[in-house]
Design an enzyme around this catalytic site. Sequence first.
Site, PDB file in Angstrom:
ATOM      1  N   SER A 254      41.618  25.496  52.376  1.00 24.86           N
ATOM      2  CA  SER A 254      41.976  25.319  50.971  1.00 24.86           C
ATOM      3  C   SER A 254      41.591  26.570  50.207  1.00 24.86           C
ATOM      4  O   SER A 254      41.048  27.512  50.787  1.00 24.86           O
ATOM      5  CB  SER A 254      41.249  24.103  50.395  1.00 24.86           C
ATOM      6  OG  SER A 254      39.890  24.435  50.217  1.00 24.86           O
ATOM      7  N   LYS A 255      41.844  26.544  48.917  1.00 23.13           N
ATOM      8  CA  LYS A 255      41.563  27.709  48.063  1.00 23.13           C
ATOM      9  C   LYS A 255      40.114  28.170  48.161  1.00 23.13           C
ATOM     10  O   LYS A 255      39.822  29.329  47.931  1.00 23.13           O
ATOM     11  CB  LYS A 255      41.873  27.355  46.598  1.00 23.13           C
ATOM     12  CG  LYS A 255      43.352  27.279  46.315  1.00 23.13           C
ATOM     13  CD  LYS A 255      43.590  27.293  44.803  1.00 23.13           C
ATOM     14  CE  LYS A 255      44.978  26.780  44.466  1.00 23.13           C
ATOM     15  NZ  LYS A 255      44.985  25.367  44.028  1.00 23.13           N
ATOM     16  N   ARG A 256      39.215  27.227  48.502  1.00 23.96           N
ATOM     17  CA  ARG A 256      37.803  27.614  48.625  1.00 23.96           C
ATOM     18  C   ARG A 256      37.620  28.697  49.686  1.00 23.96           C
ATOM     19  O   ARG A 256      36.699  29.498  49.634  1.00 23.96           O
ATOM     20  CB  ARG A 256      36.942  26.408  49.017  1.00 23.96           C
ATOM     21  CG  ARG A 256      36.652  25.447  47.902  1.00 23.96           C
ATOM     22  CD  ARG A 256      35.722  24.341  48.386  1.00 23.96           C
ATOM     23  NE  ARG A 256      36.276  23.636  49.533  1.00 23.96           N
ATOM     24  CZ  ARG A 256      35.763  23.667  50.749  1.00 23.96           C
ATOM     25  NH1 ARG A 256      34.685  24.383  51.004  1.00 23.96           N
ATOM     26  NH2 ARG A 256      36.327  22.998  51.731  1.00 23.96           N
ATOM     27  N   HIS A 257      38.472  28.676  50.697  1.00 24.74           N
ATOM     28  CA  HIS A 257      38.309  29.632  51.806  1.00 24.74           C
ATOM     29  C   HIS A 257      38.967  30.976  51.523  1.00 24.74           C
ATOM     30  O   HIS A 257      38.644  31.974  52.155  1.00 24.74           O
ATOM     31  CB  HIS A 257      38.925  29.050  53.082  1.00 24.74           C
ATOM     32  CG  HIS A 257      38.287  27.766  53.516  1.00 24.74           C
ATOM     33  ND1 HIS A 257      38.895  26.547  53.339  1.00 24.74           N
ATOM     34  CD2 HIS A 257      37.091  27.525  54.092  1.00 24.74           C
ATOM     35  CE1 HIS A 257      38.089  25.596  53.797  1.00 24.74           C
ATOM     36  NE2 HIS A 257      37.000  26.159  54.260  1.00 24.74           N
ATOM     37  N   GLY A 258      39.898  30.976  50.611  1.00 31.35           N
ATOM     38  CA  GLY A 258      40.663  32.196  50.336  1.00 31.35           C
ATOM     39  C   GLY A 258      42.067  31.783  49.939  1.00 31.35           C
ATOM     40  O   GLY A 258      42.344  30.593  49.779  1.00 31.35           O
TER      41      GLY A 258
END
Length: 509
Positions: A254-258
């Site tokens: 998800s966006k948390r990872h990049g």
Amino acid sequence: MSVRVRYAPSPTGSPHVGNLRTAIYDWLLARKEGGKFIARLEDTDRSPERYVPEGIYDIEASLRFLGIMPDEWWVTGGSAGPYVQSQRLPIYQAEIERVIASGSAYRCYCTRERLDEMRKAQQERGTPTGYDRRCRFLSPEDRARHDAEGKPSVVRLAMPLDGVTVLHDEIRGDITYENRLQDDQVLIKSDGFPTYFFACAVDDHLMGITHIIRGDDWLSSAPKLVQVFHALGYPLPKFVHPPLIVGADKKKLSKRHGATQFSWFMEQGYLPEALLNFLVLLGWSAGDENRELFTIPELIEKFSIAGMSEHPAVFDYDKLNWINGQYIRSSEPGRIIGLCLPYLRKAGLIPEPPPGDASDEEKRIYRETWLDYARRIIPLEQERMKVLSEVVDLVGFFFEDLDYPNGYEPKAVAKWMGVAHLKPLLEKEITAFSALPDWTAAALEASVREITEELGVKFAEVIHPTRVAATGRTVGPGLFETLWALGRERTLHRLRTVLEKNDWPSTGA
Ligand code: GLU
Ligand code: ZN
């Protein structure tokens, strides 16, 4: 039966990279088996988050970028069209009437308020939430009355109340689901649009799809889809659920990872074949080979569902960068130059080219000033580039109007612009470089070696300050190639500026 596979995106914006991975699997299987790759737009969810009309162009751009063109789709049509679900409403209408008549689906007249209350009561009791099937068992009279009153309704699947549904997944084998745990899924909404389950089954059947390849987030609801196929009297296609894509922490990517939107990867400057190569390997391998790099023809030759894994695949941004760097390195310089120019223009390092109706003279000046220069410079960094957009940082110093000490890295200045031999070094270089008959890397090196000897210092003690004086930084491509690429005029100008403006100590100068 020849393979027909489909990519079925919803127009929600630029696709998630994982979504395009399934498109790549579809495409590879079709190319490998001599089948057809179909794309169908699933636009029946008209809520604002799920329906972004421009999203369709992002999808098209992504497929074009990757070079995986569907054989049949909404852009070019085909014999099983239309390929946009919102244009197929009469088809769903006819099919749902048939299913209702057979008793496998029914109209539900429950209001939103009733459903909300029902759910609240279920939550308070701590029982599983789900539709209580009240309308499934309405008497024919009640049903006729509701219809006569013109009550709004949805159509629901009459899920078998007991027994099991078995899904055979080509990767995971048989998965068994208890029917009593499944909800009576809505098939047609009150606005007349089908839900995913109904539209998917109808289209996959009518489009002759042989393999449904789709994200494994659909596995939990798979028994509903299987029952919709049964209710419609359609044979089941093969099911393939590639594994989940996770981040380094093993949680769903998800966006948390990049970044996850495909547009980001295109903007950053990943090459199509690098992305394709990388994405294929998220959940597929070519058997015992530990290879990471595959050409597209090799992927087509080696691809098979048997090589797919059920284990989550880690989206490793570093590995993607490594793969992309490999492809950049092995590309023809002309390709990389051409792909880098837009980044340099966007960063304002190179002006926009003159318009088409500009004079030949203007065009010549532009070419000689900017394009010839870029053509000398970009190949010097081709080895080091991981993504094309990095070119801006890597070669910026060639284009910037460095005005010592403005634009110079303070650390580089602190380290090398105070050394005792800097002044004579610059003076000697300016004299020698002005007189060089040929401005070549070899001639520059010979000249600098001579100066080193005259000064009686180490070669490194000449290389580093010269680099800082000419480029403003401590790292870059080989010094002599750098000076060669900068050209005599720029090099001399920068060295002279340092000579003029440096804070020379009052003693010893
Ligand atoms: N429209 C669905 C999605 O984008 C398609 C899933 C499928 O491939 O069946 O997730
Ligand atoms: Zn109802």
